[in-house]
Design a protein around this motif. Structure first.
Motif, mmCIF file in Angstrom:
data_model
loop_
_atom_site.group_PDB
_atom_site.id
_atom_site.type_symbol
_atom_site.label_atom_id
_atom_site.label_comp_id
_atom_site.label_asym_id
_atom_site.label_seq_id
_atom_site.Cartn_x
_atom_site.Cartn_y
_atom_site.Cartn_z
ATOM 1 N N TYR A 1 0.834 -1.204 0.000
ATOM 2 C CA TYR A 1 0.000 0.000 0.000
ATOM 3 C C TYR A 1 0.869 1.256 0.000
ATOM 4 N N GLU A 2 1.918 1.247 0.803
ATOM 5 C CA GLU A 2 2.799 2.411 0.860
ATOM 6 C C GLU A 2 3.527 2.620 -0.463
ATOM 7 N N ARG A 3 3.947 1.550 -1.132
ATOM 8 C CA ARG A 3 4.591 1.689 -2.442
ATOM 9 C C ARG A 3 3.604 2.253 -3.483
ATOM 10 N N LEU A 4 2.318 2.011 -3.279
ATOM 11 C CA LEU A 4 1.295 2.567 -4.180
ATOM 12 C C LEU A 4 0.977 4.023 -3.845
ATOM 13 N N GLY A 5 1.551 4.531 -2.744
ATOM 14 C CA GLY A 5 1.366 5.935 -2.386
ATOM 15 C C GLY A 5 0.455 6.181 -1.197
ATOM 16 N N PHE A 6 -0.093 5.134 -0.593
ATOM 17 C CA PHE A 6 -0.930 5.309 0.590
ATOM 18 C C PHE A 6 -0.074 5.736 1.767
ATOM 19 N N GLU A 7 -0.638 6.594 2.602
ATOM 20 C CA GLU A 7 0.020 7.017 3.831
ATOM 21 C C GLU A 7 -0.890 6.713 5.004
ATOM 22 N N ARG A 8 -0.266 6.398 6.132
ATOM 23 C CA ARG A 8 -1.057 6.157 7.333
ATOM 24 C C ARG A 8 -1.887 7.387 7.649
ATOM 25 N N ALA A 9 -3.124 7.170 8.040
ATOM 26 C CA ALA A 9 -4.052 8.253 8.376
ATOM 27 C C ALA A 9 -4.635 7.947 9.758
ATOM 28 N N LEU A 10 -3.992 8.468 10.781
ATOM 29 C CA LEU A 10 -4.392 8.178 12.153
ATOM 30 C C LEU A 10 -5.840 8.559 12.422
ATOM 31 N N ASP A 11 -6.325 9.585 11.729
ATOM 32 C CA ASP A 11 -7.705 10.030 11.945
ATOM 33 C C ASP A 11 -8.730 9.000 11.467
ATOM 34 N N LEU A 12 -8.301 8.012 10.706
ATOM 35 C CA LEU A 12 -9.200 6.973 10.205
ATOM 36 C C LEU A 12 -9.149 5.689 11.039
ATOM 37 N N ASP A 13 -8.256 5.623 12.017
ATOM 38 C CA ASP A 13 -8.140 4.438 12.862
ATOM 39 C C ASP A 13 -9.398 4.257 13.700
ATOM 40 N N PHE A 14 -9.709 3.000 14.024
ATOM 41 C CA PHE A 14 -10.833 2.706 14.907
ATOM 42 C C PHE A 14 -10.647 1.317 15.504
ATOM 43 N N MET A 15 -11.500 0.991 16.450
ATOM 44 C CA MET A 15 -11.496 -0.336 17.061
ATOM 45 C C MET A 15 -12.701 -1.114 16.542
ATOM 46 N N GLN A 16 -12.467 -2.347 16.105
ATOM 47 C CA GLN A 16 -13.542 -3.263 15.726
ATOM 48 C C GLN A 16 -13.586 -4.305 16.835
ATOM 49 N N GLN A 17 -14.461 -4.077 17.791
ATOM 50 C CA GLN A 17 -14.473 -4.831 19.036
ATOM 51 C C GLN A 17 -13.085 -4.709 19.665
ATOM 52 N N LYS A 18 -12.319 -5.794 19.796
ATOM 53 C CA LYS A 18 -10.984 -5.715 20.420
ATOM 54 C C LYS A 18 -9.869 -5.566 19.391
ATOM 55 N N LEU A 19 -10.240 -5.430 18.124
ATOM 56 C CA LEU A 19 -9.258 -5.388 17.033
ATOM 57 C C LEU A 19 -8.969 -3.948 16.616
ATOM 58 N N LYS A 20 -7.704 -3.557 16.665
ATOM 59 C CA LYS A 20 -7.285 -2.230 16.207
ATOM 60 C C LYS A 20 -7.239 -2.242 14.680
ATOM 61 N N VAL A 21 -7.922 -1.274 14.060
ATOM 62 C CA VAL A 21 -7.969 -1.167 12.599
ATOM 63 C C VAL A 21 -7.305 0.151 12.220
ATOM 64 N N TYR A 22 -6.379 0.091 11.265
ATOM 65 C CA TYR A 22 -5.544 1.227 10.884
ATOM 66 C C TYR A 22 -5.990 1.786 9.535
ATOM 67 N N GLY A 23 -6.112 3.125 9.481
ATOM 68 C CA GLY A 23 -6.536 3.779 8.261
ATOM 69 C C GLY A 23 -5.357 4.228 7.404
ATOM 70 N N PHE A 24 -5.581 4.227 6.098
ATOM 71 C CA PHE A 24 -4.617 4.694 5.108
ATOM 72 C C PHE A 24 -5.354 5.557 4.102
ATOM 73 N N ARG A 25 -4.660 6.555 3.580
ATOM 74 C CA ARG A 25 -5.262 7.452 2.592
ATOM 75 C C ARG A 25 -4.266 7.684 1.463
ATOM 76 N N LEU A 26 -4.758 7.634 0.244
ATOM 77 C CA LEU A 26 -3.975 7.964 -0.931
ATOM 78 C C LEU A 26 -4.572 9.223 -1.534
ATOM 79 N N ILE A 27 -3.755 10.236 -1.684
ATOM 80 C CA ILE A 27 -4.190 11.465 -2.346
ATOM 81 C C ILE A 27 -3.876 11.304 -3.823
ATOM 82 N N LEU A 28 -4.916 11.391 -4.649
ATOM 83 C CA LEU A 28 -4.725 11.240 -6.085
ATOM 84 C C LEU A 28 -4.292 12.548 -6.687
ATOM 85 N N LYS A 29 -3.377 12.469 -7.610
ATOM 86 C CA LYS A 29 -2.842 13.681 -8.242
ATOM 87 C C LYS A 29 -3.435 13.867 -9.603
#
Length: 173
Positions: free
Chosen positions: A145-173
């Motif tokens: 995902y990072e090689r495709l240009g996605f960057e971690r987006a902490l504002d998109l993180d959430f918990m799915q019950q006890k599972l931490k889910v991490y957000g990523f965002r790709l800004i299209l040019k």
């Protein structure tokens, strides 16, 4: 090298795609098992139901024999993205979720091809961003995902019950 194509899934493939998703996700080390999150696995098994919304489609990778070797769900309208957290409020964005590659097809570029197909769809729709989520159990995909240009987006993180889910965002040019 196995050749494969990416296409929009047909209704008669929904059951096979659902079973592929369940098989892949339930085999991930550190990912909740079906007895821990039965509703999640029910959604995976019935993944075709997500396409009842016209802005949602499933893309499938098929090998030269027509076997489903990977799939992903693409959302051209984030209000139907269906994850926890704030992703459903992203403006001018598309997203994809539930990316899975058959273990026998790993290393062939299927995950990257499915991801790129979603990115291209977002560009063709004139969107400015693509949003995705991942977990620690799927960390091997983070580098792709990072090689495709996605960057971690902490504002998109959430918990799915006890599972931490991490957000990523790709800004299209």
């Amino acid at each position: 090298m196995t050749e494969f194509t990416i296409e929009k899934v047909q209704t008669d493939d929904f059951d096979r795609i659902g079973k592929l998703l369940v098989r892949v996700y339930s085999s991930l080390d550190g990912f909740p098992k079906p007895d821990e999150q039965p509703d999640y696995y029910r959604m995976l098994l019935n993944v075709g139901d997500l396409t009842l919304v016209p802005t949602t489609e499933i893309l499938v990778a098929k090998d030269s024999n027509g076997k489903n070797i990977g799939a992903v769900v693409f959302f051209s309208d984030m209000k139907h993205y269906g994850s926890g957290g704030t992703a459903v409020h992203e403006k001018n964005a598309c997203g994809f979720r539930l990316l899975a590659v058959d273990p026998d097809a790993r290393g062939l570029g299927v995950g990257k091809a499915l991801s790129m197909a979603c990115i291209e769809r977002a560009r063709n729709l004139g969107k400015g961003k693509v949003v995705i989520h991942s977990t620690e159990a799927m960390k091997v995909a983070w580098g792709m995902y990072e090689r495709l240009g996605f960057e971690r987006a902490l504002d998109l993180d959430f918990m799915q019950q006890k599972l931490k889910v991490y957000g990523f965002r790709l800004i299209l040019k």
